[in-house]
Design a protein around this motif. Structure first.
Motif, PDB file in Angstrom:
ATOM      1  N   SER A 303       0.744  -1.138   0.049  1.00 20.91           N
ATOM      2  CA  SER A 303       0.010  -0.094  -0.122  1.00 20.91           C
ATOM      3  C   SER A 303       0.867   1.198   0.130  1.00 20.91           C
ATOM      4  O   SER A 303       0.197   2.457  -0.021  1.00 20.91           O
ATOM      5  CB  SER A 303      -0.977  -0.055   1.164  1.00 20.91           C
ATOM      6  N   ASN A 304       2.052   1.144   0.020  1.00 21.62           N
ATOM      7  CA  ASN A 304       2.944   2.306  -0.054  1.00 21.62           C
ATOM      8  C   ASN A 304       3.907   2.138  -1.256  1.00 21.62           C
ATOM      9  O   ASN A 304       4.188   1.292  -1.826  1.00 21.62           O
ATOM     10  CB  ASN A 304       3.850   2.205   1.389  1.00 21.62           C
ATOM     11  N   ILE A 305       4.457   3.309  -1.563  1.00 25.23           N
ATOM     12  CA  ILE A 305       5.324   3.588  -2.887  1.00 25.23           C
ATOM     13  C   ILE A 305       6.572   4.007  -2.385  1.00 25.23           C
ATOM     14  O   ILE A 305       7.170   4.831  -1.770  1.00 25.23           O
ATOM     15  CB  ILE A 305       4.574   4.861  -3.549  1.00 25.23           C
ATOM     16  N   LEU A 306       7.716   2.985  -2.839  1.00 26.83           N
ATOM     17  CA  LEU A 306       9.144   3.273  -2.713  1.00 26.83           C
ATOM     18  C   LEU A 306       9.398   4.156  -3.794  1.00 26.83           C
ATOM     19  O   LEU A 306       9.134   4.291  -4.982  1.00 26.83           O
ATOM     20  CB  LEU A 306       9.677   1.776  -2.615  1.00 26.83           C
ATOM     21  N   ALA A 307      10.329   5.372  -3.051  1.00 28.24           N
ATOM     22  CA  ALA A 307      10.876   6.360  -3.964  1.00 28.24           C
ATOM     23  C   ALA A 307      11.938   6.890  -3.427  1.00 28.24           C
ATOM     24  O   ALA A 307      12.537   6.630  -2.254  1.00 28.24           O
ATOM     25  CB  ALA A 307       9.672   7.228  -4.230  1.00 28.24           C
ATOM     26  N   LYS A 308      12.566   7.624  -4.161  1.00 24.67           N
ATOM     27  CA  LYS A 308      13.856   8.257  -3.843  1.00 24.67           C
ATOM     28  C   LYS A 308      13.858   9.778  -3.827  1.00 24.67           C
ATOM     29  O   LYS A 308      13.141  10.551  -4.794  1.00 24.67           O
ATOM     30  CB  LYS A 308      15.234   7.942  -4.950  1.00 24.67           C
ATOM     31  N   VAL A 309      14.286  10.316  -2.961  1.00 25.88           N
ATOM     32  CA  VAL A 309      14.004  11.859  -2.689  1.00 25.88           C
ATOM     33  C   VAL A 309      14.987  12.526  -3.719  1.00 25.88           C
ATOM     34  O   VAL A 309      16.032  12.242  -3.823  1.00 25.88           O
ATOM     35  CB  VAL A 309      14.276  12.324  -1.037  1.00 25.88           C
ATOM     36  N   GLU A 310      14.258  13.479  -4.586  1.00 26.36           N
ATOM     37  CA  GLU A 310      15.055  14.358  -5.283  1.00 26.36           C
ATOM     38  C   GLU A 310      15.288  15.775  -4.623  1.00 26.36           C
ATOM     39  O   GLU A 310      16.299  16.273  -4.994  1.00 26.36           O
ATOM     40  CB  GLU A 310      14.175  14.557  -6.416  1.00 26.36           C
ATOM     41  N   THR A 311      14.564  16.308  -4.421  1.00 22.57           N
ATOM     42  CA  THR A 311      14.368  17.668  -3.586  1.00 22.57           C
ATOM     43  C   THR A 311      13.466  17.845  -2.258  1.00 22.57           C
ATOM     44  O   THR A 311      12.854  16.927  -2.324  1.00 22.57           O
ATOM     45  CB  THR A 311      14.403  18.878  -4.630  1.00 22.57           C
ATOM     46  N   ILE A 312      13.832  18.588  -1.358  1.00 22.12           N
ATOM     47  CA  ILE A 312      13.057  18.986  -0.178  1.00 22.12           C
ATOM     48  C   ILE A 312      13.309  20.106   0.277  1.00 22.12           C
ATOM     49  O   ILE A 312      14.506  20.682   0.150  1.00 22.12           O
ATOM     50  CB  ILE A 312      13.149  17.772   0.699  1.00 22.12           C
ATOM     51  N   GLU A 313      12.259  20.897   0.732  1.00 26.96           N
ATOM     52  CA  GLU A 313      12.485  22.446   1.228  1.00 26.96           C
ATOM     53  C   GLU A 313      11.700  22.591   2.417  1.00 26.96           C
ATOM     54  O   GLU A 313      10.678  21.963   2.707  1.00 26.96           O
ATOM     55  CB  GLU A 313      12.304  23.401   0.045  1.00 26.96           C
ATOM     56  N   TYR A 314      11.878  23.341   3.316  1.00 28.31           N
ATOM     57  CA  TYR A 314      11.370  23.794   4.517  1.00 28.31           C
ATOM     58  C   TYR A 314      10.093  24.844   4.236  1.00 28.31           C
ATOM     59  O   TYR A 314      10.408  25.889   3.837  1.00 28.31           O
ATOM     60  CB  TYR A 314      12.380  24.090   5.430  1.00 28.31           C
TER      61      TYR A 314
END
Length: 359
Positions: A303-314
């Motif tokens: 039920s979850n999707i496995l992925a790789k973080v590309e960008t992240i911001e606060y």
């Protein structure tokens, strides 16, 4: 014939068309607008929303269909004979005229007596909260103040209909929020009908009684902000109402409108907007707010999707990131904690907030 003083109950577009050579900018759209409504025409650039507004204003001739106020056809009238107020994106103020002169220009052209013109101009300036700025030139005003002058000029003639073409697009984010509230306040105070063109779904949601979504010269959906936000009928409407994440897959289960898609190595559920059958290709759409990181020990569940973080911001309250999956899907998600770019994460989608459309 001057329509400004005529009472009306309804404005209708009946199979309204407009072509530019071989290009059809409007493809026979029909719409009924009730007296006192605030209508937002929403859509991407080139969808026909400004063309529709300019046809209503009389700035563009129609090439098919008609525009009616009650039983009176108006698309054959000159713009000045329609008596509508118009607020443009670029303000269109006279730079050599003061605020008072700009606001009173339409009344002067109509031959309004000086005493009446003075009182109406003062009332319009007060309504847009520009007291003390009456004798300034446009160049001495901020962008927000100039837009208030443009609104005052449009409403001072007491029009039955106010037309606004992306009036806030030249303002910064803070001013846009302030002016949104002001425009709705003025609309409520006037009791006039307003047609407002925008490409910004937040503007449409916050201002309109009903939203009309256009695409390629056609009306895709008409409804209240709640109806369009919660129940878009088409994938393109959903995307415009904030469903930025799209996941392609195949229907593996269906029961009473609730469907499950096989998307890569995950089984993701949502609500079908039209009937779907097992084996059919479909697209699941979900807002970033409804995609969140989940516990590491849950990453192996289907039920979850496995992925790789590309960008992240606060973003203040939380973090907003983008992540990519092995099967080339990109997801925008929300997270309560930071995550390093390149790290593996498991994303959970709220099935109650996900919509499924035919591929």
């Amino acid at each position: 014939m001057q329509l400004a003083s005529l009472p009306f109950e309804e404005i209708r577009l009946e199979k309204l068309s407009r072509s530019f050579g071989a290009h059809q900018a409007l493809k026979g759209i029909s719409l009924s607008i009730r007296k006192g409504e605030f209508i937002a025409l929403l859509g991407p650039s080139g969808c026909g929303k400004s063309t529709a507004l300019n046809c209503i204003a009389g700035l563009l001739a129609t090439t098919g269909g008609g525009i009616y106020i009650d039983k009176t056809r108006i698309d054959t009238l000159k713009p000045e004979d329609r008596g509508f107020g118009m607020v443009f994106q670029n303000y269109a103020l006279f730079p050599h005229m003061t605020v008072r002169q700009n606001v009173g220009f339409g009344l002067k052209m109509r031959g309004t007596p000086k005493a009446e013109m003075k009182s109406r101009v003062e009332a319009a300036i007060a309504m847009v909260r520009l007291h003390g700025q009456e004798d300034k030139l446009p160049g001495q005003l901020s962008g927000g103040q100039q837009q208030r002058v443009a609104i005052a000029r449009a409403i001072v003639i007491e029009p039955p209909l106010v037309l606004m073409d992306e009036p806030l697009s030249n303002l910064d984010a803070k001013l846009r929020l302030e002016m949104r509230a002001e425009i709705r306040r003025i609309h409520n105070q006037l009791g006039a009908t307003t047609i407002y063109v925008t490409h910004d779904q937040d503007e449409a949601l916050s201002l309109a009684d009903r939203i009309v979504v256009l695409r390629d010269g056609e009306i895709r959906q008409v409804g209240s902000p709640v109806e369009l936000y919660e129940h878009p009928d088409h994938l393109d409407v959903a995307e415009f109402m904030g469903y930025r994440n799209r996941l392609s897959g195949k229907v593996i289960a269906e029961q009473n409108g609730k469907v499950t898609l096989d998307i890569g190595n995950a089984h993701i559920s949502g609500t079908a907007r039209v009937p779907l059958t097992v084996g059919q290709n479909a697209v699941l759409a979900v807002r970033p707010d409804d995609v969140s990181t989940t516990a590491a020990n849950a990453s192996t569940t289907q039920s979850n999707i496995l992925a790789k973080v590309e960008t992240i911001e606060y973003r203040g309250r939380d973090f907003v990131g983008t992540a990519s999956t092995d099967n080339a899907h990109e997801l925008v998600f929300h997270a309560s904690a930071n995550a390093a770019p390149g790290s593996a994460i498991a994303l959970a989608i709220d099935p109650a907030r996900a919509l499924v459309f035919p591929a």
